[in-house]
Structure formats: C-alpha cells, structure tokens
Design an enzyme around this catalytic site. Structure first.
Site, PDB file in Angstrom:
ATOM      1  N   HIS A  34       0.849  -1.186   0.000  1.00  0.00           N
ATOM      2  CA  HIS A  34       0.000   0.000   0.000  1.00  0.00           C
ATOM      3  C   HIS A  34       0.887   1.239   0.000  1.00  0.00           C
ATOM      4  CE1 HIS A  34      -3.921  -1.937   1.712  1.00  0.00           C
ATOM      5  NE2 HIS A  34      -3.302  -2.738   0.857  1.00  0.00           N
TER       6      HIS A  34
ATOM      7  N   GLU B  50       1.033   3.942   1.797  1.00  0.00           N
ATOM      8  CA  GLU B  50       1.586   4.360   3.084  1.00  0.00           C
ATOM      9  C   GLU B  50       2.739   3.459   3.515  1.00  0.00           C
ATOM     10  OE1 GLU B  50      -2.916   5.260   3.271  1.00  0.00           O
ATOM     11  OE2 GLU B  50      -1.610   3.742   2.403  1.00  0.00           O
TER      12      GLU B  50
ATOM     13  N   CYS C 273      -6.083   2.371   5.677  1.00  0.00           N
ATOM     14  CA  CYS C 273      -6.768   1.115   5.989  1.00  0.00           C
ATOM     15  C   CYS C 273      -6.229   0.573   7.313  1.00  0.00           C
ATOM     16  CB  CYS C 273      -6.541   0.108   4.855  1.00  0.00           C
ATOM     17  SG  CYS C 273      -4.883  -0.622   4.851  1.00  0.00           S
TER      18      CYS C 273
ATOM     19  N   CYS D 258      -2.411  -0.261   7.171  1.00  0.00           N
ATOM     20  CA  CYS D 258      -1.589   0.943   7.113  1.00  0.00           C
ATOM     21  C   CYS D 258      -1.633   1.707   8.428  1.00  0.00           C
ATOM     22  CB  CYS D 258      -2.033   1.830   5.959  1.00  0.00           C
ATOM     23  SG  CYS D 258      -1.687   1.098   4.351  1.00  0.00           S
TER      24      CYS D 258
END
Length: 175
Positions: free
Chosen positions: A72, A74, A102, A105
C-alpha cells in the site's frame, strides 16, 4: 492554465504544487494517486513522508504490480523513509496520504510513530470506489475461531520462549 488533456490535479512532471490546493504535500500525495491509476500500475492511493518541510519519500499502491498485498502507498512510503533515515521510526515526520489509511496501514503508521498524519478522502469514499475495508474492523471484534479466516492458537508455552529470550537479552534495542 492546464493542458486540455490533463486534470487540474496534475501539473508538470517536475512540479507538485497546485495553486488550487492549499497544501503542496497533500497535493503531491493526490497527484501520485491519480498518476498511479493513469499509468495502469496500481490503485488510486499515494502517500509521502515529510520531515522539516522536505519530502523524504513517496509511495503509491503497488499491490497488483508487485503481487504484494502489503504494498500500500503508506507502507511503501514508510519503508522508504525509514531506510533513508536509517531508523525504524519516523518521529518528527508527517505522513500525507491521499486516503484515510486502511487497518494495515494504520498499524504501520502507529508502529512507525510519525508526529501526525494528514489524509484526503475518507474510508467511506474508498468503499464507494470499491476499496471497502470495513469488514476487517468487524472481523477484529469477532472471536478468533469465528472469523472468516479462523485464527487457531497452538504451542503457546513454546512460543513464549521467544519473549523470554527477548526479556533476557542484555543488548536489545527496544522498539
């Protein structure tokens, strides 16, 4: 002001400041997200780590490109910033992300300890676009064995040996 085929969010490739956006760092995170989609490399998520007004790292969603469900934006940005700093935490740093993080993250953010996080769109906005992670929050509240992917504990006493070894290690670096 902008070329006819470009979104107002996307500026010249060597510039990330958009005068229509009030924060150049958030503008860059959003630009990364839009460019990532347009390039076909991944999902609509971008993130940057900033320290002292300078961008340390950037990340975009690379889940499908790398076949890595943890890739992801991040997480990518946090990994790169920590590598650049030579540290496992991001104290005195800020994270700018194009969307509310999310659960995965969010965990990475808390473990990396930035001073603050700024986000653009919300988890509800992501859900509307097909990126719904609300089920993870519901799953966390379920008992281990009742989750969609059951968690089954085994060999606890043996596993505790790792924690005993950690507690007895005289030269450990706490984190």
């Amino acid at each position: 002001m902008f070329p006819a085929n470009d979104s107002p969010l996307i500026l010249a490739r060597d510039s990330f400041y958009n005068p229509q956006m009030s924060n150049p760092f958030m503008a860059r995170a959003i630009q990364l997200a839009v460019e990532n989609v347009r390039s076909g490399r991944g999902g609509p998520f971008g993130a940057i780590v900033v320290k002292g007004g300078d961008i340390l790292s950037e990340g975009v969603n690379c889940v499908t490109l790398s076949n890595d469900p943890t890739a992801h934006a991040e997480v990518i940005a946090i990994r790169a910033a920590c590598a650049k700093l030579g540290l496992f935490e991001l104290r005195d740093c800020e994270l700018y992300t194009s969307c509310e993080p999310c659960p995965m993250c969010l965990g990475a953010i808390y473990w990396s300890r930035p001073a603050r996080v700024f986000f653009g769109s919300t988890a509800a906005d992501a859900s509307t676009a097909g990126f719904d992670d609300s089920f993870i929050y519901r799953e966390i509240q379920q008992r281990h064995a009742e989750r969609k992917i059951p968690l089954i504990q085994m060999m606890r006493e043996e596993a505790l040996g790792a924690f005993r070894a950690w507690q007895e290690q005289p030269n450990k670096l706490p984190y």
